[in-house]
Design an enzyme around this catalytic site. Structure first.
Site, PDB file in Angstrom:
ATOM      1  N   TYR A 193      25.453  80.652  90.795  1.00  0.00           N
ATOM      2  CA  TYR A 193      25.887  79.791  91.741  1.00  0.00           C
ATOM      3  C   TYR A 193      26.845  80.340  92.591  1.00  0.00           C
ATOM      4  CZ  TYR A 193      30.046  79.133  88.481  1.00  0.00           C
ATOM      5  OH  TYR A 193      31.227  79.422  87.560  1.00  0.00           O
ATOM      6  N   GLU A 194      27.023  79.399  93.699  1.00  0.00           N
ATOM      7  CA  GLU A 194      27.562  79.719  94.979  1.00  0.00           C
ATOM      8  C   GLU A 194      26.969  80.854  95.631  1.00  0.00           C
ATOM      9  OE1 GLU A 194      29.680  77.585  95.731  1.00  0.00           O
ATOM     10  OE2 GLU A 194      30.224  76.965  93.927  1.00  0.00           O
ATOM     11  N   GLY A 195      25.684  80.814  95.508  1.00  0.00           N
ATOM     12  CA  GLY A 195      24.727  82.019  96.270  1.00  0.00           C
ATOM     13  C   GLY A 195      24.205  82.902  95.487  1.00  0.00           C
TER      14      GLY A 195
ATOM     15  N   GLN B 179      23.698  87.296  98.108  1.00  0.00           N
ATOM     16  CA  GLN B 179      24.772  88.044  98.537  1.00  0.00           C
ATOM     17  C   GLN B 179      24.545  89.309  98.929  1.00  0.00           C
ATOM     18  OE1 GLN B 179      27.759  86.169  98.452  1.00  0.00           O
ATOM     19  NE2 GLN B 179      26.631  84.621  97.448  1.00  0.00           N
TER      20      GLN B 179
ATOM     21  N   ARG C 297      33.314  82.016  96.436  1.00  0.00           N
ATOM     22  CA  ARG C 297      32.651  83.065  96.090  1.00  0.00           C
ATOM     23  C   ARG C 297      33.520  84.227  95.545  1.00  0.00           C
ATOM     24  NH1 ARG C 297      27.940  82.893 101.094  1.00  0.00           N
ATOM     25  NH2 ARG C 297      26.439  81.615  99.947  1.00  0.00           N
TER      26      ARG C 297
END
Length: 596
Positions: A440-442, A447, A296
């Protein structure tokens, strides 16, 4: 053809003058990267990024990756050579511990270098970036044998790594995953299932690929409490760690996608592939979060990186493109028209990008230093404070800088007008590549929920109170300085808005959770503005000191102007965020579903 120039001078100004890089020389690794060596490292990284990595960027976009009938994947022309130069130069191993073949340098140095590489070619740099995240997870949760088996080869770059979370029916809600792991009785597991959106899942740039795979052991609890993490090597290893026969893991197809065409985004099929548990049984989510949190921060850096390279190309075009006359009078009377950089609206776009990029760079490097303190200091209080701020800033950096990175790529495209919309000038690639970083990555909405739902209340709100205290003390310490007033007044107003928003959430979110959800994205960006404003306060303070003692230069003069622009034209947005937060969720949630 796009161009790129690594902002080495700005990085050094932030590290050496603003953040006091030398003050950390007591921490392991920092003494090995003295300011002189840091200068040399960044200079060499700039050469590689500018001369080798960036020229491959448009090649990767145009060619993409190719999957063959046997499931193998070929990367675009030149990618393997560029990766080999990166690997052979030791760039993969900068911050990896020396005992595993790394150089043991600060994560801060790695972060500075990573910005240049990602600006130069985001798709290519995802291959080593994912590998570094996988290394972090193995070092944190792997057994001694696993560390010795996998990390040295990955640090060398001859093996690469991936993270395998997402399934066709299962994205953010990992509790729904179906990939299963069946113990074989000899310490291994048979891994079966399908994963999608797997970046760098199959390619031709390394001898082996180490997949970190989330799966559920037979009989494990439902939901996230029953998830375990496994190491699945593309090639099985013999007793000595040498490559053996091909494992039962394969690339079923490549995703057709909007951007990052040079990165192989794969559907991965696991058909009773041999895997080994990493970390505790049913503790996979905790182990994977080590990699996800590192990723992230890396994705936030991608947002900054794309915004920076797009900005640089927009500036170059704005200085050359002749269109119309300045509304305040001709600036190039010897030419038929003025360059478009004289027009206020073009300046608005350029100054927005510049002001965010320079503060974003400072925020990322400040956070990287917190990571180094958290992992390398032997003073417990320092470690705790640094770890608190690192955790707090992770969703902010990921969410804010990727939202703004995409926005700024679009702004840069707008500077080009119609020439930005066609492929020739390369601006559309920056827009398309930047878009994935918000997802991506959340996804960024996640977030924001992480910040509001978890990070604010963690440890009784210790992290957010530490941040409020640090920013408040900076404003108070400089309150009597008339030269700082244009900067500290705006920052203090932003901090007041952030504290008011925090109090509103404390009073209104518990009894009505939708209020927290409705406020979360605005709160994320409000927090981000204050964090970026704090960085501007520190940069301007340092620049003023440099100018006052006679060591200043045009770089420091430009900081004063850009910082003032941020405070006058961007920082006031905190009030709008506060107003939206305070409105609550009622109008957002009032319409029945069938009215949409």
């Amino acid at each position: 053809m796009t161009t790129y120039k690594a902002p080495v001078a700005d990085t050094l100004f932030i590290l050496n003058d603003v953040l006091g890089y030398e003050r950390y020389s007591n921490l392991p690794g920092f003494a090995d990267a003295s300011p002189d060596l840091l200068d040399a490292i960044l200079g060499e990284a700039a050469k590689l990024a500018e001369n080798v990595i960036h020229p491959l960027n448009q090649v990767g976009d145009h060619e993409g990756c190719v999957r063959h009938a046997d499931g193998s994947v070929t990367t675009p022309t030149g990618f393997k050579d560029g990766y080999d130069q990166y690997r052979e130069g030791g760039w993969m191993s900068l911050a990896i511990p020396e005992e595993f073949g790394g150089q043991g340098l600060p994560y801060t140095v790695h972060t500075a270098v990573a910005e240049y590489m990602s600006s130069a070619n985001m798709a290519l740099m995802m291959y080593p970036g994912l590998t570094q995240g996988a290394i972090a997870a193995i070092l944190e949760h792997g057994s001694d044998e696993q560390k010795q088996t996998f990390v040295p080869k990955m640090a060398e770059g001859v093996w690469t790594g991936t993270m395998n979370l997402t399934e066709p029916h299962c994205g953010t809600d990992l509790g729904l995953l179906r990939t299963k792991a069946v113990p074989t009785g000899d310490g291994a597991y048979k891994i079966s299932g399908q994963k999608i959106f797997i970046s760098a899942g199959e390619h031709d740039m390394s001898e082996n690929i180490i997949h970190l795979v989330l799966a559920r052991i037979e009989g494990a609890p439902e939901g996230v409490k029953g998830i375990s993490l496994f190491i699945v090597s593309k090639f099985k290893l013999d007793a000595d760690g040498n490559l053996g026969e091909r494992n039962a893991v394969s690339c079923g197809s490549l995703e057709e996608k909007m951007g990052i065409h040079g990165n192989s985004t794969c559907v991965m099929n696991y058909d009773e592939a041999e895997g080994y548990l990493i970390g505790a049984e049913n503790g996979g989510l905790k182990a994977m979060f080590v990699m996800m949190n590192e990723a992230r921060l890396g994705v936030g850096l991608q947002g900054l990186s794309l915004g920076e390279v797009a900005y640089q190309n927009a500036v170059a075009y704005a200085k050359e493109r002749l269109q119309g006359r300045s509304i305040s009078g001709a600036k190039s009377p010897d030419k038929k028209a003025d360059p478009i950089i004289v027009h206020p609206d073009i300046r608005r776009n350029l100054m927005n990008m510049r002001a965010f990029n320079e503060a974003g760079r400072a925020l990322i490097l400040w956070t990287a230093l917190k990571s180094d303190v958290a992992h390398r200091s032997d003073v417990e209080a320092d470690k705790q404070e640094a770890d608190d701020l690192l955790g707090l800033m992770t969703p902010i950096i990921k969410g804010v800088l990727t939202d703004k990175g995409f926005e700024h790529a679009v702004m840069a495209q707008q500077v080009f007008g119609g020439h930005g919309y066609i492929e020739e000038h390369g601006m559309s690639q920056f827009v398309r590549d930047a878009r994935i970083a918000m997802i991506y990555e959340g996804a960024n909405g996640i977030q924001a929920l992480d910040l509001v739902g978890r990070k604010l209340a963690l440890n009784g709100g210790r992290a957010v109170q530490t941040f409020f205290k640090e920013v408040g003390e900076f404003c108070e310490a400089n309150r009597a300085d008339e030269n700082m007033a244009p900067f500290t007044k705006g920052l203090k107003k932003g901090l007041n808005d952030l504290q008011a928003a925090t109090m509103w959430l404390m009073q209104n979110a518990m009894q009505k959770p939708d209020n927290a959800g409705a406020a979360s994205t605005d709160y994320l960006h409000l927090f981000g503005l204050v964090a970026l404003g704090y960085m501007w306060g520190r940069m301007v303070k340092t620049a003023q000191e440099k100018i006052a003692d006679g060591s200043g230069s045009s770089i420091h003069e430009a900081k004063l102007v850009t910082g003032r622009y941020f405070m006058e034209r961007i920082m006031p947005e905190t009030a709008a965020h506060l107003a939206r937060i305070s409105a609550g969720a009622d109008s957002m949630m009032a319409l029945p579903e069938d009215a949409f």
